[in-house]
Scaffold this active site. Structure first.
Site, short mmCIF file in Angstrom:
data_model
loop_
_atom_site.label_atom_id
_atom_site.label_comp_id
_atom_site.label_asym_id
_atom_site.label_seq_id
_atom_site.Cartn_x
_atom_site.Cartn_y
_atom_site.Cartn_z
N VAL A 164 1.15 -1.82 -0.31
CA VAL A 164 0.17 -0.40 -0.16
C VAL A 164 0.94 0.90 0.06
CG1 VAL A 164 -2.28 -0.55 1.48
CG2 VAL A 164 -0.31 -0.29 2.46
N TYR A 218 3.47 6.11 14.70
CA TYR A 218 1.28 5.50 14.69
C TYR A 218 0.84 7.04 15.28
CZ TYR A 218 -2.37 1.43 15.58
OH TYR A 218 -3.00 1.75 15.66
N VAL A 250 -7.33 -4.87 20.72
CA VAL A 250 -8.00 -5.77 19.53
C VAL A 250 -6.66 -7.27 19.43
CG1 VAL A 250 -8.69 -6.70 17.41
CG2 VAL A 250 -8.95 -4.34 18.06
N THR A 266 -4.95 -9.16 17.98
CA THR A 266 -3.96 -10.17 17.17
C THR A 266 -3.24 -9.71 16.79
OG1 THR A 266 -3.64 -7.71 16.41
CG2 THR A 266 -5.75 -8.14 15.64
#
Ligand SMILES: NC(=O)c1ccc[n+]([C@@H]2O[C@H](COP(=O)([O-])OP(=O)(O)OC[C@H]3O[C@@H](n4cnc5c(N)ncnc54)[C@H](O)[C@@H]3O)[C@@H](O)[C@H]2O)c1
Length: 266
Positions: free
Chosen positions: A64, A155, A188, A190
Site C-alpha cells: 500500500v 503511529y 484488539v 491480533t
C-alpha cells in the site's frame, strides 16, 4: 439476502487480524471481497479457505505504500468483480521509540504505510466508486488517533491524520454518494497486539483491565462495525470517527474506584 449483498469490497491489510476478519464478515454477508496485503502466504490461504466455504474472496499482493500497486489492485478488482463499492484502508506497520531517538527513515516508512497509503487508497478507489454512483470508505484509525502514546509518535500521528483525511473525503464527495468514516479500535487481539505484548511493561491482564468490558477485543467485533459502515444500514453516517474500544477511553481513571460488582478499571 446478506447485508452487503452484491457489493464489491477491497480490504488492505486483509491477510491478518482485523482485515482478515473483515474480509470474512463482508463475504459472509454477500460481498465479493479482495484481500490485499504483502503477506502472500497468509492472504492466499485465507482466500482459499473462504472460497472453500463458498464465499467470493480473492487475494492480491499489494504494497500500500505504492500508489501504482493500489491503482493496479483497484483495476483488477473492478475487472474481476465489476466495480468497487467498499474500500477498507486498514494496513499498518510501525516503528517507534522516544521521539528524539526515532530514525527519520522509520518515521517516513511508518507514515507511508499508515497515512500516505490511506490517501493512495482513496485516490485510487474514489474514481472507481464514482463510476458506480457512490460507495463507502472505511479507514482504520485507532484510539491513538485522539491521544498521545508512549514510544508511538509515528503511529499516533498517522492515526490522527487519518481522522482528518476521513472528514475531508466525507465533505468533498458526499453529494456524489461516497461516504467515508473511520473506526478507532481499542486493544484488539491480533498479531500486532502480540508484538506490543512482547515489548510492553504492561501484562495482558493489566491491559484487559483498562477496558470497561474487562477484556481486549476480538477482530470479529471490529469487523462487525466495518460491516455496518460498509452496508446501507449506515447511510446517514459520513465523516465520523467511530470509537470501538470496549470502554478503554470512556473514563479518566482518576479516582481509582472499582466497577459496580468489583471489577478493576485502571
Ligand atoms: N490490534 C489492535 O489493538 C489495534 C488497535 C487499534 C487500531 N488497530 C489498527 O487496525 C488495523 C489492522 O491491524 P491489526 O491489529 O489487524 O494488525 P495485523 O498486523 O494483524 O494486520 C495488519 C496487516 O497489514 C499488513 N501490511 C503491513 N504493511 C503493509 C503494506 N506495506 N502493504 C500492504 N499490507 C501491509 C500486514 O501484512 C498485516 O497483514 C491497523 O490499521 C491497526 O493500526 C489495531
Amino acid at each position: 439476502m446478506g447485508r452487503v449483498e452484491g457489493k464489491v469490497a477491497l480490504v488492505t491489510g486483509g491477510a491478518s487480524g482485523i482485515g482478515a476478519a473483515t474480509v470474512r464478515r463482508l463475504a459472509e454477508e454477500g460481498a465479493a471481497v479482495v484481500a490485499a496485503d504483502i503477506q502472500d502466504d497468509k492472504g492466499e490461504t485465507l482466500a482459499k479457505d473462504l472460497a472453500g466455504e463458498g464465499l467470493r474472496v480473492a487475494y492480491r499482493h499489494c504494497d500500500v505504500t505504492s500508489l501504482a500497486e493500489l491503482e493496479e489492485t483497484v483495476a483488477s478488482t473492478v475487472s474481476e468483480f465489476g466495480g468497487l463499492d467498499v474500500l477498507h484502508n486498514n494496513a499498518a506497520s510501525t516503528g517507534g521509540g522516544y521521539v528524539a531517538d526515532i530514525d527519520p527513515e522509520v518515521w517516513r516508512q511508518s507514515l507511508a504505510v499508515m497515512l500516505d497509503a490511506v490517501f493512495f487508497g482513496c485516490k485510487a478507489g474514489i474514481p472507481a466508486m464514482l463510476e458506480r454512483g457512490g460507495g463507502s470508505i472505511i479507514n482504520t484509525s485507532s484510539v491513538a488517533g485522539f491521544y498521545g502514546e508512549m514510544l508511538s509518535a509515528p503511529y499516533a500521528t498517522a492515526k490522527a491524520g487519518v481522522l482528518n483525511l476521513t472528514r475531508t473525503v466525507a465533505i468533498e464527495y458526499g453529494r456524489q454518494g461516497i461516504r467515508c468514516n473511520a473506526i478507532c479500535p481499542g486493544a484488539v487481539d491480533t498479531p500486532l497486539l502480540a508484538l506490543i505484548h512482547q515489548v510492553s511493561p504492561r501484562t495482558p491482564a493489566e491491559m484487559a483491565d483498562m477496558h470497561a468490558l474487562g477484556r481486549c477485543l476480538e477482530p470479529r467485533e471490529i469487523a462487525n462495525v466495518v460491516l455496518f459502515l460498509a452496508s446501507d444500514e449506515s447511510s446517514a453516517m459520513t465523516g465520523a470517527s467511530l470509537v470501538v474500544d470496549g470502554g478503554l477511553t470512556a473514563g479518566t481513571r482518576i479516582t481509582g474506584f472499582p466497577q459496580a460488582g468489583g471489577g478493576a478499571y485502571r
